[in-house]
Design an enzyme around this catalytic site. Structure first.
Site, PDB file in Angstrom:
ATOM      1  N   GLU A 180       0.418  -1.381  -0.217  1.00 53.87           N
ATOM      2  CA  GLU A 180      -0.055  -0.346   0.056  1.00 53.87           C
ATOM      3  C   GLU A 180       0.736   1.065   0.121  1.00 53.87           C
ATOM      4  O   GLU A 180       1.862   0.969   0.346  1.00 53.87           O
ATOM      5  CB  GLU A 180      -0.621  -0.054   1.152  1.00 53.87           C
ATOM      6  CG  GLU A 180      -2.162  -1.451   1.207  1.00 53.87           C
ATOM      7  CD  GLU A 180      -2.754  -1.169   2.447  1.00 53.87           C
ATOM      8  OE1 GLU A 180      -3.974  -1.711   1.914  1.00 53.87           O
ATOM      9  OE2 GLU A 180      -2.373  -0.703   3.855  1.00 53.87           O
ATOM     10  N   CYS A 228       3.488   8.014   1.132  1.00 54.06           N
ATOM     11  CA  CYS A 228       4.177   7.950   2.652  1.00 54.06           C
ATOM     12  C   CYS A 228       3.946   6.347   1.196  1.00 54.06           C
ATOM     13  O   CYS A 228       3.427   5.435   0.801  1.00 54.06           O
ATOM     14  CB  CYS A 228       3.114   7.404   3.558  1.00 54.06           C
ATOM     15  SG  CYS A 228       3.566   5.770   4.316  1.00 54.06           S
ATOM     16  N   CYS A 240       6.442  -7.356   7.092  1.00 50.08           N
ATOM     17  CA  CYS A 240       7.518  -6.497   7.475  1.00 50.08           C
ATOM     18  C   CYS A 240       7.634  -7.779   8.377  1.00 50.08           C
ATOM     19  O   CYS A 240       6.527  -8.070   8.779  1.00 50.08           O
ATOM     20  CB  CYS A 240       7.042  -5.485   7.887  1.00 50.08           C
ATOM     21  SG  CYS A 240       8.651  -4.749   9.431  1.00 50.08           S
ATOM     22  N   CYS A 278       7.066  -5.535  15.216  1.00 47.89           N
ATOM     23  CA  CYS A 278       6.534  -4.580  17.220  1.00 47.89           C
ATOM     24  C   CYS A 278       4.912  -4.963  16.737  1.00 47.89           C
ATOM     25  O   CYS A 278       3.777  -5.006  15.943  1.00 47.89           O
ATOM     26  CB  CYS A 278       6.393  -3.720  16.476  1.00 47.89           C
ATOM     27  SG  CYS A 278       7.934  -3.129  15.951  1.00 47.89           S
ATOM     28  N   CYS A 300       1.525  -2.614  15.151  1.00 46.87           N
ATOM     29  CA  CYS A 300       1.542  -2.065  13.979  1.00 46.87           C
ATOM     30  C   CYS A 300       1.201  -3.517  13.154  1.00 46.87           C
ATOM     31  O   CYS A 300       1.754  -4.792  13.288  1.00 46.87           O
ATOM     32  CB  CYS A 300       3.068  -2.355  13.729  1.00 46.87           C
ATOM     33  SG  CYS A 300       2.966  -1.544  11.819  1.00 46.87           S
ATOM     34  N   CYS A 351      -0.167   5.657  10.365  1.00 49.79           N
ATOM     35  CA  CYS A 351       1.085   4.997  10.255  1.00 49.79           C
ATOM     36  C   CYS A 351       0.283   3.543  11.449  1.00 49.79           C
ATOM     37  O   CYS A 351      -0.412   3.587  12.599  1.00 49.79           O
ATOM     38  CB  CYS A 351       1.998   5.835  11.999  1.00 49.79           C
ATOM     39  SG  CYS A 351       2.811   7.252  10.932  1.00 49.79           S
TER      40      CYS A 351
END
Ligand code: SAH
Length: 379
Positions: A111, A124, A131, A135, A138, A365
């Site tokens: 995205e 962004c 990933c 974390c 996230c 975010c």
């Protein structure tokens, strides 16, 4: 294996994982000219293609009327293959924020988010599909890593965003893309060589690149110390943002699991090295999570540590936590946030709160999960 692929009926889409096709944006000028020469065309055709791509932001063969019709489709197939198709666009904030879900040829999903502000337009972008940093707050981190994106797959998100805003796809009429942040999916420094080359293509002047200023490119990292040092030594002027999220190792080992490998003090030393070598102020990102990392003592410790280690060469960006599905964590109450800011500032460190664009379309975010209703079998 990524969950969204296993959910797909194989008859519709065979999951093939591989490297994306070669693309003009992966190559430097000499390499592009060599490819064109091998096809039996004069080398300057590579420069013509680069001008279409980097200067006119176009990949449409029909618009390339300076290329002979007979060679056009061969040249485009060799150097401008379609890398990803937009599966869906979603807008919010009165049409000033627009998220695009992309699907690559092998099915990998990423995205990117384009945001218009009064004084700038920022995209962004993602550096990886998924990933691997895990974390816990996230959404991207929960899905794991699918694969690295190629240089061209990274650059093409910027090209597409620059074309979209030029063509008036955001509220406010035609505009110009000014900023790029590597804050979408992925850990950019875990895909170092491709990200470093992508930054050069994004910032080299047209027609060798997209011509954005290095100072308006921000690379955000969990704190991969050797790669932070390598980036400092590239001789580039990009902004480095470090996702610290807490000043103490005990909590950071959980919030940013890679902290078990590189501790807070090593991360701050590498940030200091970056500031020293580049002369640039480093950003520290801190997602403020209610009752987890928002205590007064953490604000004070953060301020003291940063002031000692980085002095005036640091800026803290507080990000009110964007809740992700299935997580019990939430943003801190307003008053707690304000006190946190005041304490960090009290230690002599500049601190601002980032706006949370795109929350309601899961574009803020940490909310990029690349999920789509089309992933559901039968839809
Ligand atoms: N992997 C890089 C870039 C990714 S995201 C990094 O970690 O820096 C950009 C920022 O959003 C990071 O600071 C990340 O920690 C933060 N973030 C992730 N999830 C979030 C959430 N749910 N709410 C607020 N910020 C979040």
């Amino acid at each position: 294996m990524e969950p969204e692929m296993t959910a797909l009926p194989l008859v519709f889409e065979a999951p093939r994982r591989g490297q994306p096709p070669r693309h003009l944006a992966d190559l430097d000028r000499d390499q592009r000219r060599a490819v064109v020469t091998e096809l039996g065309e004069p080398a300057f055709r590579a420069d013509q293609l680069a001008r279409h791509y980097f200067a006119r932001l176009s990949t449409d063969p029909a618009a390339m009327t300076d290329l002979p019709a007979a060679a056009r489709s061969r040249l485009v197939a060799a150097l401008l293959p379609e890398l990803a198709t937009p599966v869906r666009h979603q807008s919010c904030d009165g049409g000033k924020t627009r998220k695009t879900l992309w699907r690559a040829a092998d099915g990998a999903r990423t995205e990117s988010v384009l945001m218009r502000y009064p004084d700038r337009a920022t995209v962004c972008i993602s550096s990886q599909a998924g990933c691997g940093m895990a974390c816990p707050f996230c959404a991207t981190g929960q899905g794991g890593l699918t694969r690295n994106l190629s240089t061209a797959e990274i650059v093409d998100q910027v090209r597409a965003a620059a074309a979209a805003i030029r063509d008036g796809k955001l509220t406010g009429g035609p505009g110009r893309l000014s900023n790029v942040v590597f804050m979408g999916m992925g850990e950019p420094l875990a895909n170092y060589p491709r990200v470093a080359t992508a930054i050069r293509r994004i910032t080299d002047p047209a027609p060798e690149g997209l011509g954005l200023s290095q100072r308006s490119v921000t690379v955000s990292t969990v704190g991969l110390v050797p790669a932070m040092r390598q980036l400092a030594d590239e001789g580039m002027q990009v902004t480095l943002a470090v996702s610290l999220h807490t000043p103490d190792d005990e909590l950071r080992d959980t919030l940013v699991p890679v902290n078990r490998r590189w501790k807070v003090s090593e991360v701050l030393d590498a940030a200091r090295h970056y500031a020293d070598v580049t002369g640039r102020r480093v950003s520290i990102e801190y997602a403020l999570i209610r009752d987890i990392n928002d205590q007064p003592w953490r604000a004070e410790l953060l301020g003291r540590l940063l002031h000692e280690r980085l002095g005036a060469r640091v800026h803290v960006n507080l990000i009110p936590l964007n809740p992700t599905p299935g997580s019990a964590w939430d943003a801190s109450p307003r008053a707690v946030q304000e006190q946190f800011v005041a304490r960090v500032r009290g230690a002599g460190v500049t601190c601002t709160v980032r706006d949370t664009r795109g929350r309601e379309i899961a574009a803020a975010c940490g909310q990029l999960a690349a999920a789509t209703p089309a992933d559901q079998p039968g839809s």
